[in-house]
Design a protein around this motif. Sequence first.
Motif, PDB file in Angstrom:
ATOM      1  N   HIS A 158       0.802  -1.209   0.000  1.00 37.56           N
ATOM      2  CA  HIS A 158       0.000   0.000   0.000  1.00 37.56           C
ATOM      3  C   HIS A 158       0.847   1.276   0.000  1.00 37.56           C
ATOM      4  N   ASP A 159       2.130   1.160  -0.335  1.00 32.92           N
ATOM      5  CA  ASP A 159       2.955   2.364  -0.318  1.00 32.92           C
ATOM      6  C   ASP A 159       2.487   3.401  -1.340  1.00 32.92           C
ATOM      7  N   LYS A 160       1.880   2.961  -2.445  1.00 34.06           N
ATOM      8  CA  LYS A 160       1.382   3.896  -3.449  1.00 34.06           C
ATOM      9  C   LYS A 160       0.108   4.596  -2.999  1.00 34.06           C
ATOM     10  N   ASP A 161      -0.498   4.111  -1.918  1.00 30.61           N
ATOM     11  CA  ASP A 161      -1.746   4.698  -1.439  1.00 30.61           C
ATOM     12  C   ASP A 161      -1.515   5.813  -0.422  1.00 30.61           C
ATOM     13  N   ILE A 162      -0.259   6.044  -0.061  1.00 37.69           N
ATOM     14  CA  ILE A 162       0.062   7.100   0.882  1.00 37.69           C
ATOM     15  C   ILE A 162       0.655   8.288   0.131  1.00 37.69           C
ATOM     16  N   GLU A 163       0.061   9.435   0.308  1.00 39.05           N
ATOM     17  CA  GLU A 163       0.483  10.655  -0.391  1.00 39.05           C
ATOM     18  C   GLU A 163       1.166  11.614   0.588  1.00 39.05           C
ATOM     19  N   PHE A 164       2.466  11.816   0.422  1.00 39.59           N
ATOM     20  CA  PHE A 164       3.178  12.788   1.256  1.00 39.59           C
ATOM     21  C   PHE A 164       2.755  14.193   0.848  1.00 39.59           C
ATOM     22  N   ILE A 165       2.458  15.033   1.836  1.00 37.84           N
ATOM     23  CA  ILE A 165       2.012  16.405   1.556  1.00 37.84           C
ATOM     24  C   ILE A 165       3.088  17.426   1.903  1.00 37.84           C
ATOM     25  N   ASN A 176      -3.926   9.335   3.477  1.00 39.56           N
ATOM     26  CA  ASN A 176      -4.153   7.925   3.197  1.00 39.56           C
ATOM     27  C   ASN A 176      -5.254   7.810   2.137  1.00 39.56           C
ATOM     28  N   ASN A 177      -4.887   7.392   0.924  1.00 37.74           N
ATOM     29  CA  ASN A 177      -5.849   7.250  -0.167  1.00 37.74           C
ATOM     30  C   ASN A 177      -6.407   5.828  -0.293  1.00 37.74           C
ATOM     31  N   TYR A 178      -6.046   4.976   0.669  1.00 38.46           N
ATOM     32  CA  TYR A 178      -6.531   3.596   0.653  1.00 38.46           C
ATOM     33  C   TYR A 178      -7.883   3.527   1.361  1.00 38.46           C
ATOM     34  N   ASN A 179      -8.626   2.442   1.155  1.00 39.89           N
ATOM     35  CA  ASN A 179      -9.969   2.337   1.732  1.00 39.89           C
ATOM     36  C   ASN A 179      -9.989   1.694   3.115  1.00 39.89           C
ATOM     37  N   TYR A 206       0.080   5.196  12.955  1.00 37.71           N
ATOM     38  CA  TYR A 206      -0.785   4.063  13.269  1.00 37.71           C
ATOM     39  C   TYR A 206      -2.248   4.430  13.009  1.00 37.71           C
ATOM     40  N   LYS A 207      -2.947   3.511  12.362  1.00 40.47           N
ATOM     41  CA  LYS A 207      -4.379   3.652  12.124  1.00 40.47           C
ATOM     42  C   LYS A 207      -4.728   4.967  11.429  1.00 40.47           C
ATOM     43  N   ALA A 208      -3.937   5.311  10.409  1.00 36.44           N
ATOM     44  CA  ALA A 208      -4.265   6.497   9.620  1.00 36.44           C
ATOM     45  C   ALA A 208      -5.582   6.255   8.897  1.00 36.44           C
ATOM     46  N   LYS A 209      -6.524   7.138   9.065  1.00 37.76           N
ATOM     47  CA  LYS A 209      -7.875   6.919   8.558  1.00 37.76           C
ATOM     48  C   LYS A 209      -7.916   6.996   7.032  1.00 37.76           C
ATOM     49  N   PRO A 210      -8.761   6.169   6.414  1.00 40.84           N
ATOM     50  CA  PRO A 210      -8.855   6.172   4.955  1.00 40.84           C
ATOM     51  C   PRO A 210      -9.400   7.486   4.404  1.00 40.84           C
ATOM     52  N   HIS A 211      -8.774   7.940   3.319  1.00 36.74           N
ATOM     53  CA  HIS A 211      -9.198   9.142   2.596  1.00 36.74           C
ATOM     54  C   HIS A 211      -9.193  10.383   3.496  1.00 36.74           C
ATOM     55  N   VAL A 230      11.867  13.205   2.614  1.00 33.13           N
ATOM     56  CA  VAL A 230      10.956  12.318   3.321  1.00 33.13           C
ATOM     57  C   VAL A 230      10.515  11.215   2.364  1.00 33.13           C
ATOM     58  N   ILE A 231      10.724   9.960   2.758  1.00 31.77           N
ATOM     59  CA  ILE A 231      10.311   8.825   1.925  1.00 31.77           C
ATOM     60  C   ILE A 231       9.531   7.832   2.769  1.00 31.77           C
ATOM     61  N   LEU A 232       8.604   7.126   2.133  1.00 27.62           N
ATOM     62  CA  LEU A 232       7.829   6.111   2.819  1.00 27.62           C
ATOM     63  C   LEU A 232       8.539   4.777   2.716  1.00 27.62           C
ATOM     64  N   LEU A 233       8.813   4.148   3.857  1.00 31.48           N
ATOM     65  CA  LEU A 233       9.465   2.840   3.857  1.00 31.48           C
ATOM     66  C   LEU A 233       8.460   1.710   3.673  1.00 31.48           C
ATOM     67  N   GLU A 234       7.305   1.808   4.340  1.00 30.96           N
ATOM     68  CA  GLU A 234       6.306   0.754   4.222  1.00 30.96           C
ATOM     69  C   GLU A 234       4.964   1.275   4.712  1.00 30.96           C
ATOM     70  N   ALA A 235       3.901   0.639   4.241  1.00 31.52           N
ATOM     71  CA  ALA A 235       2.551   0.938   4.708  1.00 31.52           C
ATOM     72  C   ALA A 235       1.797  -0.373   4.798  1.00 31.52           C
ATOM     73  N   ASP A 236       1.169  -0.617   5.933  1.00 33.45           N
ATOM     74  CA  ASP A 236       0.635  -1.929   6.262  1.00 33.45           C
ATOM     75  C   ASP A 236      -0.832  -1.801   6.657  1.00 33.45           C
ATOM     76  N   ASN A 237      -1.728  -2.538   5.990  1.00 31.48           N
ATOM     77  CA  ASN A 237      -3.120  -2.552   6.423  1.00 31.48           C
ATOM     78  C   ASN A 237      -3.328  -3.695   7.415  1.00 31.48           C
ATOM     79  N   TYR A 238      -4.304  -3.600   8.250  1.00 30.83           N
ATOM     80  CA  TYR A 238      -4.527  -4.620   9.271  1.00 30.83           C
ATOM     81  C   TYR A 238      -6.006  -4.903   9.420  1.00 30.83           C
TER      82      TYR A 238
END
Length: 238
Positions: A158-165, A176-179, A206-211, A230-238
């Motif tokens: 899900h690294d592509k679903d996180i948009e750095f601002i 967080n652009n993921y659902n 942790y628990k970044a809310k969708p959209h 700033v770079i994203l190393l990983e993004a994990d859904n649970y």
Amino acid sequence: MDKDTRNILLGCLIALVIIVGIIYAIKYFEKRDYYSEDNYYQEQDSMDSYYRENSIKVDIETNKKTEYKDYLLHDGNILVEVHNENGYNTSARIYVEFFDGNKETIAIRDGYINYIGSHKKAYEEIAVEKGLQDLYETYEVKVMSSYEYEKYTKRYYHDKDIEFISLNRDQLKFKNNYNKKLDGTWALLYYDKNGKIIGYSQEYFYKAKPHKTTTLDAYIEHCDYSRIEVILLEADNY
């Protein structure tokens, strides 16, 4: 019931039994063919199963397409950057060997990166205590990469679903652009005016809310940096 009628009914019954038998046979052979040897291996023909039987061969090829660099940070620690140029996810074990003035080994430190996405970079900071910093003259970094099973890393896609601002002072903002809610890790790379990395830190969410947009309080290293990447190393859904 006359004889002709009985014969007709008996013929119909026999025909019905034959039709049911044919349908059953077709289903049976379809099922058997599905689990035939060819289909079985086709079902199992994934990178995971291939790696189980050819792990040494795969890891040799994996290392050929793994590049790494090291940076001596302002606090004396060592940052290792690992670039995975393979078409699959990898992990990396890192070793740093320290030498005295006579090129004798005086210490070894190690680290581990459990997930590096395909064609992505990851970082590991190796802590070097003050006593060792005072003793060693040179050091050498070795990185050993391995294929990482898809079933263990699919949650990190899900690294592509996180948009750095933005990163303004000590606040990091992203969306967080993921659902689903996501956990993840940001890396902050501190560059000097010559474009060299001199500092490194991580921020976790942790628990970044969708959209939704999330703002983190970020710790900024105290060093003479010119800019921060700033770079994203990983993004994990649970």
